[in-house]
Design a protein around this motif. Structure first.
Motif, PDB file in Angstrom:
ATOM      1  N   ARG A  39       0.825  -1.207   0.000  1.00 18.26           N
ATOM      2  CA  ARG A  39       0.000   0.000   0.000  1.00 18.26           C
ATOM      3  C   ARG A  39       0.862   1.260   0.000  1.00 18.26           C
ATOM      4  O   ARG A  39       2.016   1.239   0.431  1.00 18.26           O
ATOM      5  CB  ARG A  39      -0.917   0.012   1.228  1.00 18.26           C
ATOM      6  CG  ARG A  39      -1.968  -1.091   1.218  1.00 18.26           C
ATOM      7  CD  ARG A  39      -2.923  -0.936   2.395  1.00 18.26           C
ATOM      8  NE  ARG A  39      -3.921  -2.000   2.410  1.00 18.26           N
ATOM      9  CZ  ARG A  39      -5.021  -1.998   1.685  1.00 18.26           C
ATOM     10  NH1 ARG A  39      -5.270  -0.977   0.867  1.00 18.26           N
ATOM     11  NH2 ARG A  39      -5.884  -2.989   1.760  1.00 18.26           N
ATOM     12  N   ASP A  40       0.271   2.329  -0.455  1.00 13.68           N
ATOM     13  CA  ASP A  40       0.887   3.654  -0.370  1.00 13.68           C
ATOM     14  C   ASP A  40       1.116   3.965   1.113  1.00 13.68           C
ATOM     15  O   ASP A  40       0.183   3.910   1.913  1.00 13.68           O
ATOM     16  CB  ASP A  40      -0.083   4.666  -0.994  1.00 13.68           C
ATOM     17  CG  ASP A  40       0.489   6.067  -1.078  1.00 13.68           C
ATOM     18  OD1 ASP A  40       1.317   6.431  -0.228  1.00 13.68           O
ATOM     19  OD2 ASP A  40       0.075   6.810  -1.982  1.00 13.68           O
ATOM     20  N   ASP A  41       2.363   4.254   1.490  1.00 15.61           N
ATOM     21  CA  ASP A  41       2.646   4.499   2.905  1.00 15.61           C
ATOM     22  C   ASP A  41       2.801   5.979   3.228  1.00 15.61           C
ATOM     23  O   ASP A  41       3.262   6.347   4.305  1.00 15.61           O
ATOM     24  CB  ASP A  41       3.888   3.715   3.350  1.00 15.61           C
ATOM     25  CG  ASP A  41       5.175   4.200   2.688  1.00 15.61           C
ATOM     26  OD1 ASP A  41       5.133   5.191   1.925  1.00 15.61           O
ATOM     27  OD2 ASP A  41       6.231   3.581   2.943  1.00 15.61           O
ATOM     28  N   GLY A  42       2.436   6.832   2.267  1.00 17.24           N
ATOM     29  CA  GLY A  42       2.553   8.263   2.487  1.00 17.24           C
ATOM     30  C   GLY A  42       3.878   8.833   2.015  1.00 17.24           C
ATOM     31  O   GLY A  42       4.021  10.045   1.849  1.00 17.24           O
ATOM     32  N   ILE A  43       4.858   7.963   1.829  1.00 14.85           N
ATOM     33  CA  ILE A  43       6.166   8.372   1.318  1.00 14.85           C
ATOM     34  C   ILE A  43       6.423   7.696  -0.025  1.00 14.85           C
ATOM     35  O   ILE A  43       6.693   8.346  -1.028  1.00 14.85           O
ATOM     36  CB  ILE A  43       7.286   8.010   2.318  1.00 14.85           C
ATOM     37  CG1 ILE A  43       7.066   8.756   3.635  1.00 14.85           C
ATOM     38  CG2 ILE A  43       8.664   8.348   1.731  1.00 14.85           C
ATOM     39  CD1 ILE A  43       8.018   8.342   4.738  1.00 14.85           C
ATOM     40  N   PRO A  45       4.753   5.601  -3.025  1.00 17.31           N
ATOM     41  CA  PRO A  45       3.399   5.337  -3.543  1.00 17.31           C
ATOM     42  C   PRO A  45       3.091   3.854  -3.710  1.00 17.31           C
ATOM     43  O   PRO A  45       1.964   3.410  -3.534  1.00 17.31           O
ATOM     44  CB  PRO A  45       3.395   6.038  -4.905  1.00 17.31           C
ATOM     45  CG  PRO A  45       4.561   6.951  -4.904  1.00 17.31           C
ATOM     46  CD  PRO A  45       5.566   6.361  -3.969  1.00 17.31           C
ATOM     47  N   LYS A 118       7.305   0.248   5.466  1.00 15.31           N
ATOM     48  CA  LYS A 118       6.149  -0.530   5.930  1.00 15.31           C
ATOM     49  C   LYS A 118       5.903  -1.751   5.047  1.00 15.31           C
ATOM     50  O   LYS A 118       4.882  -2.422   5.189  1.00 15.31           O
ATOM     51  CB  LYS A 118       4.895   0.351   5.967  1.00 15.31           C
ATOM     52  CG  LYS A 118       4.973   1.474   6.996  1.00 15.31           C
ATOM     53  CD  LYS A 118       3.681   2.281   7.035  1.00 15.31           C
ATOM     54  CE  LYS A 118       3.778   3.410   8.056  1.00 15.31           C
ATOM     55  NZ  LYS A 118       2.537   4.225   8.089  1.00 15.31           N
ATOM     56  N   THR A 165      10.371  13.104  -1.571  1.00 17.28           N
ATOM     57  CA  THR A 165       8.917  13.147  -1.342  1.00 17.28           C
ATOM     58  C   THR A 165       8.257  14.300  -2.095  1.00 17.28           C
ATOM     59  O   THR A 165       7.060  14.257  -2.363  1.00 17.28           O
ATOM     60  CB  THR A 165       8.600  13.275   0.159  1.00 17.28           C
ATOM     61  OG1 THR A 165       9.296  14.411   0.698  1.00 17.28           O
ATOM     62  CG2 THR A 165       9.025  12.017   0.910  1.00 17.28           C
ATOM     63  N   ARG A 168       6.527  13.228  -5.222  1.00 21.22           N
ATOM     64  CA  ARG A 168       5.483  12.238  -5.061  1.00 21.22           C
ATOM     65  C   ARG A 168       4.170  12.549  -5.795  1.00 21.22           C
ATOM     66  O   ARG A 168       3.625  11.658  -6.471  1.00 21.22           O
ATOM     67  CB  ARG A 168       5.224  12.037  -3.569  1.00 21.22           C
ATOM     68  CG  ARG A 168       4.487  10.794  -3.231  1.00 21.22           C
ATOM     69  CD  ARG A 168       4.425  10.626  -1.703  1.00 21.22           C
ATOM     70  NE  ARG A 168       3.588   9.504  -1.395  1.00 21.22           N
ATOM     71  CZ  ARG A 168       2.268   9.520  -1.477  1.00 21.22           C
ATOM     72  NH1 ARG A 168       1.651  10.630  -1.847  1.00 21.22           N
ATOM     73  NH2 ARG A 168       1.567   8.446  -1.201  1.00 21.22           N
ATOM     74  N   PRO A 169       3.590  13.742  -5.681  1.00 20.68           N
ATOM     75  CA  PRO A 169       2.294  13.996  -6.346  1.00 20.68           C
ATOM     76  C   PRO A 169       2.328  13.737  -7.850  1.00 20.68           C
ATOM     77  O   PRO A 169       1.427  13.103  -8.398  1.00 20.68           O
ATOM     78  CB  PRO A 169       2.024  15.479  -6.041  1.00 20.68           C
ATOM     79  CG  PRO A 169       2.771  15.735  -4.768  1.00 20.68           C
ATOM     80  CD  PRO A 169       4.020  14.914  -4.888  1.00 20.68           C
ATOM     81  N   VAL A 172       2.821   9.874  -8.609  1.00 19.28           N
ATOM     82  CA  VAL A 172       1.592   9.075  -8.488  1.00 19.28           C
ATOM     83  C   VAL A 172       0.803   9.099  -9.793  1.00 19.28           C
ATOM     84  O   VAL A 172       0.280   8.070 -10.240  1.00 19.28           O
ATOM     85  CB  VAL A 172       0.727   9.594  -7.321  1.00 19.28           C
ATOM     86  CG1 VAL A 172      -0.659   8.973  -7.336  1.00 19.28           C
ATOM     87  CG2 VAL A 172       1.408   9.294  -5.984  1.00 19.28           C
TER      88      VAL A 172
END
Length: 203
Positions: A39-43, A45, A118, A165, A168-169, A172
């Motif tokens: 899953r995407d862990d916020g850092i 994707p 993660k 990071t 990242r946007p 994604v």
């Protein structure tokens, strides 16, 4: 790996003795890969649709005629995964947002983190093959001194390297556009990757 590493490897391949199709078939084991969704862990994707795939002992490397890195490189190239390189794996978290990547372990052993902090730490050894869909974070935790990987990419897609990071946007959005490859890097047009990624559900 950067383009310069791919060019250096291409020059090396021009003078190598490579297994023909018949010899190559005898060196490949038909394995069902382990599928891993991250899953995407916020850092990192990771990939919302396609799982990472680990083929254990997919390539027999005990022959003496062909070096193991040549066997794996030829296998990937035969199955339409090119732009190959031979090296270790970076020891910092990174991912590719515009292309899928396959890594075949030619020599030694290692622990590789997949999916970000993660995710999972995988123990890999010579003969194992790991397919990372675009967006999948990975890094080397530790390895034996002789650890050597052959990496390659499908025909579609552009190599990039994401570590920040702030990227990242946009990353994604790019990951969502990367198409499923036409072939499995280990078993070709009838390989299990095509089915595993065809039936994959968005996460």
């Amino acid at each position: 790996m950067p383009v310069k590493d791919q060019i250096k490897n291409f020059a090396k391949k021009l003078v190598e003795d490579q297994p023909d199709a018949a010899a190559l078939r005898g060196l490949v084991r038909a394995r069902k890969p382990t599928a891993m969704h991250f899953r995407d862990d916020g850092i990192v994707p990771n990939n919302p649709r396609f799982p990472a795939l680990l083929y254990r002992g997919a390539v027999k490397l005990n022959g003496r005629r062909f070096p193991p890195e040549v066997v794996i490189d030829t296998l990937f190239d035969t199955n339409g995964w090119g732009r190959s390189w031979r090296d270790t794996v970076y020891d910092f978290v990174h991912y590719h947002s515009q292309v899928h990547e396959v890594m075949g372990v030619a020599r030694g052993t290692a622990r590789i983190e997949c999916g970000g902090i993660k995710g999972r730490i995988l123990n890999v050894k010579a003969g194992d093959v790991l397919v990372l869909p675009a967006g999948t974070g990975h890094r080397l935790i530790d390895s034996s001194r002789d650890f050597l990987v052959v990496g390659a990419y499908p025909q579609d897609g552009t190599y990039d390297e994401c570590t920040d990071t702030r990227q990242r946007p946009d990353a994604v959005k790019r990951i969502a556009k990367v198409r499923k490859p036409k072939t499995d890097p280990v078993l070709g047009s009838g390989g299990p990757l095509l089915e595993a990624w065809r039936t994959a559900q968005p996460r």
